[in-house]
Design a protein around this motif. Sequence first.
Motif, PDB file in Angstrom:
ATOM      1  N   GLY A 427     -54.565 -47.958  40.208  1.00 38.92           N
ATOM      2  CA  GLY A 427     -54.281 -48.627  38.944  1.00 38.92           C
ATOM      3  C   GLY A 427     -53.384 -49.832  39.043  1.00 38.92           C
ATOM      4  O   GLY A 427     -53.009 -50.412  38.014  1.00 38.92           O
ATOM      5  N   LYS A 428     -53.048 -50.264  40.253  1.00 42.67           N
ATOM      6  CA  LYS A 428     -52.196 -51.433  40.443  1.00 42.67           C
ATOM      7  C   LYS A 428     -52.997 -52.542  41.120  1.00 42.67           C
ATOM      8  O   LYS A 428     -53.864 -52.277  41.951  1.00 42.67           O
ATOM      9  CB  LYS A 428     -50.979 -51.067  41.294  1.00 42.67           C
ATOM     10  CG  LYS A 428     -50.065 -50.038  40.638  1.00 42.67           C
ATOM     11  CD  LYS A 428     -48.871 -49.706  41.538  1.00 42.67           C
ATOM     12  CE  LYS A 428     -47.965 -48.666  40.891  1.00 42.67           C
ATOM     13  NZ  LYS A 428     -46.816 -48.313  41.760  1.00 42.67           N
ATOM     14  N   PRO A 429     -52.690 -53.798  40.795  1.00 44.73           N
ATOM     15  CA  PRO A 429     -53.491 -54.893  41.347  1.00 44.73           C
ATOM     16  C   PRO A 429     -53.178 -55.157  42.818  1.00 44.73           C
ATOM     17  O   PRO A 429     -52.020 -55.245  43.207  1.00 44.73           O
ATOM     18  CB  PRO A 429     -53.071 -56.091  40.482  1.00 44.73           C
ATOM     19  CG  PRO A 429     -51.665 -55.777  40.062  1.00 44.73           C
ATOM     20  CD  PRO A 429     -51.632 -54.279  39.875  1.00 44.73           C
ATOM     21  N   ILE A 430     -54.228 -55.265  43.623  1.00 46.83           N
ATOM     22  CA  ILE A 430     -54.097 -55.807  44.969  1.00 46.83           C
ATOM     23  C   ILE A 430     -54.344 -57.306  44.895  1.00 46.83           C
ATOM     24  O   ILE A 430     -53.569 -58.094  45.405  1.00 46.83           O
ATOM     25  CB  ILE A 430     -55.093 -55.140  45.934  1.00 46.83           C
ATOM     26  CG1 ILE A 430     -54.832 -53.628  46.000  1.00 46.83           C
ATOM     27  CG2 ILE A 430     -54.988 -55.766  47.320  1.00 46.83           C
ATOM     28  CD1 ILE A 430     -53.472 -53.246  46.524  1.00 46.83           C
ATOM     29  N   GLY A 431     -55.442 -57.702  44.225  1.00 47.47           N
ATOM     30  CA  GLY A 431     -55.608 -59.123  43.975  1.00 47.47           C
ATOM     31  C   GLY A 431     -57.043 -59.612  43.950  1.00 47.47           C
ATOM     32  O   GLY A 431     -57.995 -58.863  44.166  1.00 47.47           O
ATOM     33  N   PRO A 432     -57.201 -60.918  43.687  1.00 45.52           N
ATOM     34  CA  PRO A 432     -58.515 -61.540  43.564  1.00 45.52           C
ATOM     35  C   PRO A 432     -59.056 -62.003  44.917  1.00 45.52           C
ATOM     36  O   PRO A 432     -58.304 -62.365  45.818  1.00 45.52           O
ATOM     37  CB  PRO A 432     -58.231 -62.745  42.663  1.00 45.52           C
ATOM     38  CG  PRO A 432     -56.815 -63.112  42.971  1.00 45.52           C
ATOM     39  CD  PRO A 432     -56.107 -61.832  43.296  1.00 45.52           C
ATOM     40  N   PHE A 433     -60.392 -62.006  45.021  1.00 43.35           N
ATOM     41  CA  PHE A 433     -61.056 -62.544  46.206  1.00 43.35           C
ATOM     42  C   PHE A 433     -62.430 -63.034  45.810  1.00 43.35           C
ATOM     43  O   PHE A 433     -62.995 -62.619  44.799  1.00 43.35           O
ATOM     44  CB  PHE A 433     -61.176 -61.469  47.303  1.00 43.35           C
ATOM     45  CG  PHE A 433     -62.126 -60.357  46.967  1.00 43.35           C
ATOM     46  CD1 PHE A 433     -63.453 -60.393  47.396  1.00 43.35           C
ATOM     47  CD2 PHE A 433     -61.710 -59.268  46.209  1.00 43.35           C
ATOM     48  CE1 PHE A 433     -64.329 -59.368  47.075  1.00 43.35           C
ATOM     49  CE2 PHE A 433     -62.593 -58.229  45.886  1.00 43.35           C
ATOM     50  CZ  PHE A 433     -63.904 -58.281  46.321  1.00 43.35           C
ATOM     51  N   GLY A 434     -62.973 -63.918  46.605  1.00 43.19           N
ATOM     52  CA  GLY A 434     -64.314 -64.404  46.344  1.00 43.19           C
ATOM     53  C   GLY A 434     -64.857 -65.173  47.519  1.00 43.19           C
ATOM     54  O   GLY A 434     -64.097 -65.700  48.338  1.00 43.19           O
ATOM     55  N   VAL A 435     -66.178 -65.211  47.612  1.00 43.55           N
ATOM     56  CA  VAL A 435     -66.879 -66.002  48.625  1.00 43.55           C
ATOM     57  C   VAL A 435     -68.023 -66.715  47.921  1.00 43.55           C
ATOM     58  O   VAL A 435     -68.939 -66.069  47.425  1.00 43.55           O
ATOM     59  CB  VAL A 435     -67.427 -65.120  49.770  1.00 43.55           C
ATOM     60  CG1 VAL A 435     -68.210 -65.975  50.766  1.00 43.55           C
ATOM     61  CG2 VAL A 435     -66.292 -64.383  50.479  1.00 43.55           C
ATOM     62  N   HIS A 445     -68.665 -60.752  49.988  1.00 45.05           N
ATOM     63  CA  HIS A 445     -67.750 -59.789  49.373  1.00 45.05           C
ATOM     64  C   HIS A 445     -67.655 -58.519  50.210  1.00 45.05           C
ATOM     65  O   HIS A 445     -66.562 -58.001  50.469  1.00 45.05           O
ATOM     66  CB  HIS A 445     -68.213 -59.453  47.957  1.00 45.05           C
ATOM     67  CG  HIS A 445     -67.830 -60.479  46.943  1.00 45.05           C
ATOM     68  ND1 HIS A 445     -67.575 -60.171  45.625  1.00 45.05           N
ATOM     69  CD2 HIS A 445     -67.659 -61.818  47.035  1.00 45.05           C
ATOM     70  CE1 HIS A 445     -67.262 -61.272  44.960  1.00 45.05           C
ATOM     71  NE2 HIS A 445     -67.329 -62.283  45.799  1.00 45.05           N
ATOM     72  N   VAL A 446     -68.813 -57.995  50.616  1.00 42.79           N
ATOM     73  CA  VAL A 446     -68.816 -56.766  51.413  1.00 42.79           C
ATOM     74  C   VAL A 446     -68.075 -56.966  52.727  1.00 42.79           C
ATOM     75  O   VAL A 446     -67.253 -56.132  53.134  1.00 42.79           O
ATOM     76  CB  VAL A 446     -70.271 -56.307  51.672  1.00 42.79           C
ATOM     77  CG1 VAL A 446     -70.325 -55.219  52.747  1.00 42.79           C
ATOM     78  CG2 VAL A 446     -70.891 -55.788  50.377  1.00 42.79           C
ATOM     79  N   GLY A 507     -70.923 -69.105  53.202  1.00 44.00           N
ATOM     80  CA  GLY A 507     -69.956 -68.987  52.120  1.00 44.00           C
ATOM     81  C   GLY A 507     -68.623 -69.611  52.465  1.00 44.00           C
ATOM     82  O   GLY A 507     -68.319 -69.900  53.617  1.00 44.00           O
ATOM     83  N   ARG A 508     -67.837 -69.828  51.424  1.00 50.31           N
ATOM     84  CA  ARG A 508     -66.495 -70.413  51.580  1.00 50.31           C
ATOM     85  C   ARG A 508     -65.597 -69.707  50.581  1.00 50.31           C
ATOM     86  O   ARG A 508     -65.778 -69.852  49.386  1.00 50.31           O
ATOM     87  CB  ARG A 508     -66.551 -71.926  51.312  1.00 50.31           C
ATOM     88  CG  ARG A 508     -67.434 -72.696  52.280  1.00 50.31           C
ATOM     89  CD  ARG A 508     -67.628 -74.142  51.857  1.00 50.31           C
ATOM     90  NE  ARG A 508     -68.445 -74.248  50.648  1.00 50.31           N
ATOM     91  CZ  ARG A 508     -68.302 -75.212  49.742  1.00 50.31           C
ATOM     92  NH1 ARG A 508     -67.350 -76.113  49.866  1.00 50.31           N
ATOM     93  NH2 ARG A 508     -69.081 -75.240  48.687  1.00 50.31           N
ATOM     94  N   GLY A 509     -64.646 -68.948  51.080  1.00 48.20           N
ATOM     95  CA  GLY A 509     -63.914 -68.072  50.179  1.00 48.20           C
ATOM     96  C   GLY A 509     -62.407 -68.196  50.226  1.00 48.20           C
ATOM     97  O   GLY A 509     -61.833 -68.880  51.080  1.00 48.20           O
ATOM     98  N   GLN A 510     -61.782 -67.508  49.288  1.00 43.68           N
ATOM     99  CA  GLN A 510     -60.326 -67.442  49.178  1.00 43.68           C
ATOM    100  C   GLN A 510     -59.894 -66.033  48.786  1.00 43.68           C
ATOM    101  O   GLN A 510     -60.663 -65.287  48.162  1.00 43.68           O
ATOM    102  CB  GLN A 510     -59.800 -68.444  48.131  1.00 43.68           C
ATOM    103  CG  GLN A 510     -59.815 -69.905  48.568  1.00 43.68           C
ATOM    104  CD  GLN A 510     -61.186 -70.531  48.506  1.00 43.68           C
ATOM    105  OE1 GLN A 510     -61.997 -70.225  47.639  1.00 43.68           O
ATOM    106  NE2 GLN A 510     -61.480 -71.430  49.441  1.00 43.68           N
ATOM    107  N   ILE A 511     -58.655 -65.700  49.136  1.00 41.91           N
ATOM    108  CA  ILE A 511     -58.075 -64.397  48.808  1.00 41.91           C
ATOM    109  C   ILE A 511     -56.607 -64.587  48.451  1.00 41.91           C
ATOM    110  O   ILE A 511     -55.912 -65.398  49.071  1.00 41.91           O
ATOM    111  CB  ILE A 511     -58.133 -63.428  50.016  1.00 41.91           C
ATOM    112  CG1 ILE A 511     -59.581 -63.120  50.421  1.00 41.91           C
ATOM    113  CG2 ILE A 511     -57.394 -62.128  49.721  1.00 41.91           C
ATOM    114  CD1 ILE A 511     -59.685 -62.327  51.720  1.00 41.91           C
ATOM    115  N   ILE A 512     -56.119 -63.812  47.474  1.00 44.73           N
ATOM    116  CA  ILE A 512     -54.680 -63.635  47.254  1.00 44.73           C
ATOM    117  C   ILE A 512     -54.425 -62.143  47.064  1.00 44.73           C
ATOM    118  O   ILE A 512     -54.969 -61.531  46.144  1.00 44.73           O
ATOM    119  CB  ILE A 512     -54.155 -64.404  46.020  1.00 44.73           C
ATOM    120  CG1 ILE A 512     -54.364 -65.915  46.174  1.00 44.73           C
ATOM    121  CG2 ILE A 512     -52.666 -64.097  45.806  1.00 44.73           C
ATOM    122  CD1 ILE A 512     -53.969 -66.718  44.932  1.00 44.73           C
TER     123      ILE A 512
END
Length: 535
Positions: A427-435, A445-446, A507-512
């Motif tokens: 229930g707590k955020p780890i964060g956003p990601f995308g490719v 994503h996988v 793909g070209r992605g980012q993560i926080i």
Amino acid sequence: MKFDSMYYPYSSRETAVYARNGMVATSQPLAAQAGLRILQKGGNAVDAAIATAAALTVLEPTSNGIGGDAFALVWTEGGLHGLNASGPAPRSISCEALERAGYKEIPKYGFLPLTVPGAPAGWAQLSRRFGKLPFAEVLEPAISYAENGYPLTPVLGTYWAKGFKEYKKHLRGEEFQGWFDTFAPQGRAPEIGEIWRSSDHARTLQEIAETNAESFYRGELAEKIDQFSRKYGGYLRLEDLGSYKPEWVEPISVNYRGYDVWEIPPNGHGLVALMALNILKGFDFGERDTLDTYHKQIEAMKLAFADGKKYIADPCSMSVSVADLLSDAYAEERRRLIGKEAIQPEPGRPPKGGTVYLCTADGEGNMVSFIQSNYMGFGSGLVVPGTGIALHNRGHSFTLEQGHDNCLSGGKRPYHTIIPGFMTKDGKPIGPFGVMGAFMQPQGHVQVVMNTVDFHLNPQAALDAPRWRWIEGKSIELEHSTPPHLAEMLARIGHDVNWALGSGDFGRGQIIWRQDNGVLVGGTEHRTDGQVAAW
């Protein structure tokens, strides 16, 4: 979230970026800095996401524009919220009309693949519900870059040149002249390091800023879009624009080894990533770079895409429920199909695409996963005269096959390839990601989720690790940095292995990610011009 060590063999950068007060990660450095400036002015992660997204329509027009669609996952006030800002087909269009005109499929370019652009309404909706700063202030960086110009970065310049070559070859007719006037004003693509600007784009962004995007749907800009469409026999009308509103949706998820992985529900294909993870969670993976890991990942992705291409559509037209597709029983049924050799699924051939992704976080705990696109690079090849609005071609994703869940129909949204991702735990955020990258997105994503959860790579290494890409049937592509012995072993068990010449299609992605102590950890990969801007 903890990482195994400080050494990451795949990373092209020294390490991930660490900060506490705020972070913006995206594919273009100036856009990341635009978002950071908004954070430093007192804006929150939502304000920063809108500023970055608007700036990207100027700073990376090869992949997105004002006339495209957007999706967002927003963590705020202890919960996750989903926004679907994709638009429907014009009400007057139909399969029958296109078939009578002699079409066997929906073309890539021109007026026929146009759907209502949702991005401007999405920005305004996010600002209205969750933003802190005035909408007009948040769009100021984008307006400035459009008016004053900026130098092209290397990856951007490469894609711009490829786009110009493609459009020069295929676009015929005076309706396309606005694209060349806007994006190739000297009769060629601007070069790397050359300044490009668009005063039309700046005026349009100013109009959107001053009217909270109302002009785009029910004002002067809407009238210009309508007139352009009518002049050249298009179907998009003022009524289609005027009735459009983005939709707040309930995000969907699966639990993968204790982590909840979240996606936007259909009409987007984040469901494909979740189906694949649901299959894969039934296996144990000890190491990343092994035949067993690659083979099972690829086979699970094939099975997920086979279902996705058949069933994903506008929710009102889906013949199977999301809950059924994500059930553990169905995942087990699909998992049993994975054996020691490559199998032959039956989906269509995934085409290539053009998209931008960004993620933001602030010191108050807000986090945003945001993606927008014009599809297939610059989109339809149409620019509304005097506005700089490059219209997307998302309707190309419809099929003309009668009875198919994703069959073209007026007022219906198409199968959509752009997907923001988000991860939580307990229930707590780890964060956003995308490719970003059309049909590469669920595959990215996988791979990113597994690199993080199964193999404990930090955000930078999780993004930089070599990637595979399933194409169709038993055909796969491997990135050039993949260990050669894996390619040989995959070929021996029936995979049709091809080496990619470059990294552009992976793909070209980012993560926080947010650590338990509140520290933000971000990454943006080497396949793009991107930057993690933080303070």
